[in-house]
Write an enzyme that holds these catalytic residues in place. Structure first.
Site: not given
Ligand code: IPE
Ligand code: IPE
Ligand code: MG
Length: 241
Positions: A24, A26, A72-73
């Site tokens: 998490d 990115n 994530n969708w």
């Molecule tokens: C969890 O991260 C899902 C993945 C790492 C694929 P998210 O960024 O989607 O989770 P929340 O929204 O902070 O709970």
């Molecule tokens: C994790 O990074 C990757 C996925 C959930 C696919 P994020 O995209 O959730 O990064 P933040 O949480 O917005 O920083």
């Molecule tokens: Mg995230």
């Protein structure tokens, strides 16, 4: 021996067999570098290779990576399609490498919700590596723990089983992780203290480790700290010593 001397010195039973990672941060990494979210995901995907190589070297046998959740969708179409493209690229690029290094690749999650192209690619990579066993790499894509349990219940019902016959083993055998050991250690980066619908059943007795670093900044040295921290834990599984 090797770069991870402190891990190499641990007794074998203190090294986790299975590590699960919620990668998490990115997006926040990208914001901190004044670049678009895609750049963060690209850096994140590269780091999956770095960290899985380090785990192999440390003697860990299973890695499960949360790559895309059923929630994530909700993100923009642009971000979702970039993530799907990255997953496709990762599988194409890593198939040959996995075969050469005796690595089995599996995808957890509801594959029917993915594009036909990605489904075919996953089938191919899974079939080509199914017999390999030096290391097991699982990618959770379109994965949600509740969705997985729901699909498992449907499979059990479709088998026409009597309610009395259903055991914990029946449920475990119908999850996407059937045949895999439960994670010993769960790592989540970026400072969030939640599991976000990851491996709800399988994490029942896992040890949790949280890092404040964004995933693209999480290094093999940070991983080494996590493994050393795990090695100091006293896992009681509800019993008393
Ligand atoms: C969890 O991260 C899902 C993945 C790492 C694929 P998210 O960024 O989607 O989770 P929340 O929204 O902070 O709970
Ligand atoms: C994790 O990074 C990757 C996925 C959930 C696919 P994020 O995209 O959730 O990064 P933040 O949480 O917005 O920083
Ligand atoms: Mg995230």
């Amino acid at each position: 021996m090797g770069q991870y001397e402190r891990v190499a010195e641990l007794p074998k039973e203190r090294i986790p067999q299975h590590v699960a990672i919620i990668l998490d941060g990115n997006g926040r990494w990208a914001a901190a570098h004044n670049v678009g979210r895609s750049k963060g995901h690209l850096a994140g995907a590269e780091n999956v290779e770095t960290i899985s190589d380090a785990l192999i070297e440390m003697g860990v046998k299973y890695l499960t990576v949360y790559a895309f959740s059923t929630e994530n969708w909700k993100r923009s179409e642009e971000e979702v399609s970039y993530l799907m493209m990255l997953l496709k690229q990762y599988l194409i690029k890593n198939k040959k490498d996995a075969i050469r290094r005796n690595i089995q690749i599996k995808v957890l999650g509801d594959k029917s919700g993915l594009s036909k192209e990605l489904q075919l690619l996953i089938e191919d990579v899974e079939a080509s590596t199914a017999h390999l066993d030096s290391f097991h790499l699982q990618f959770a894509i379109n994965y949600g723990g509740r969705d997985e349990l729901c699909r498992a219940m449907k499979k059990i019902a479709a088998q026409g089983m009597d309610a009395e016959e259903i055991t914990q083993d029946t449920i475990a055998a119908n999850l996407d992780t059937a045949g895999l050991p439960d994670p010993d250690l769960l790592i989540r980066t970026s400072g969030e203290l939640r599991i976000s619908n990851f491996l709800l059943w399988q994490l029942a007795y896992s040890e949790f480790y949280f890092s404040d670093k964004y995933w693209p900044d999480f290094t093999p040295q940070d991983l080494e700290e996590a493994i050393l921290d795990y090695a100091r834990r006293d896992r009681r599984f509800g019993g008393r010593k």
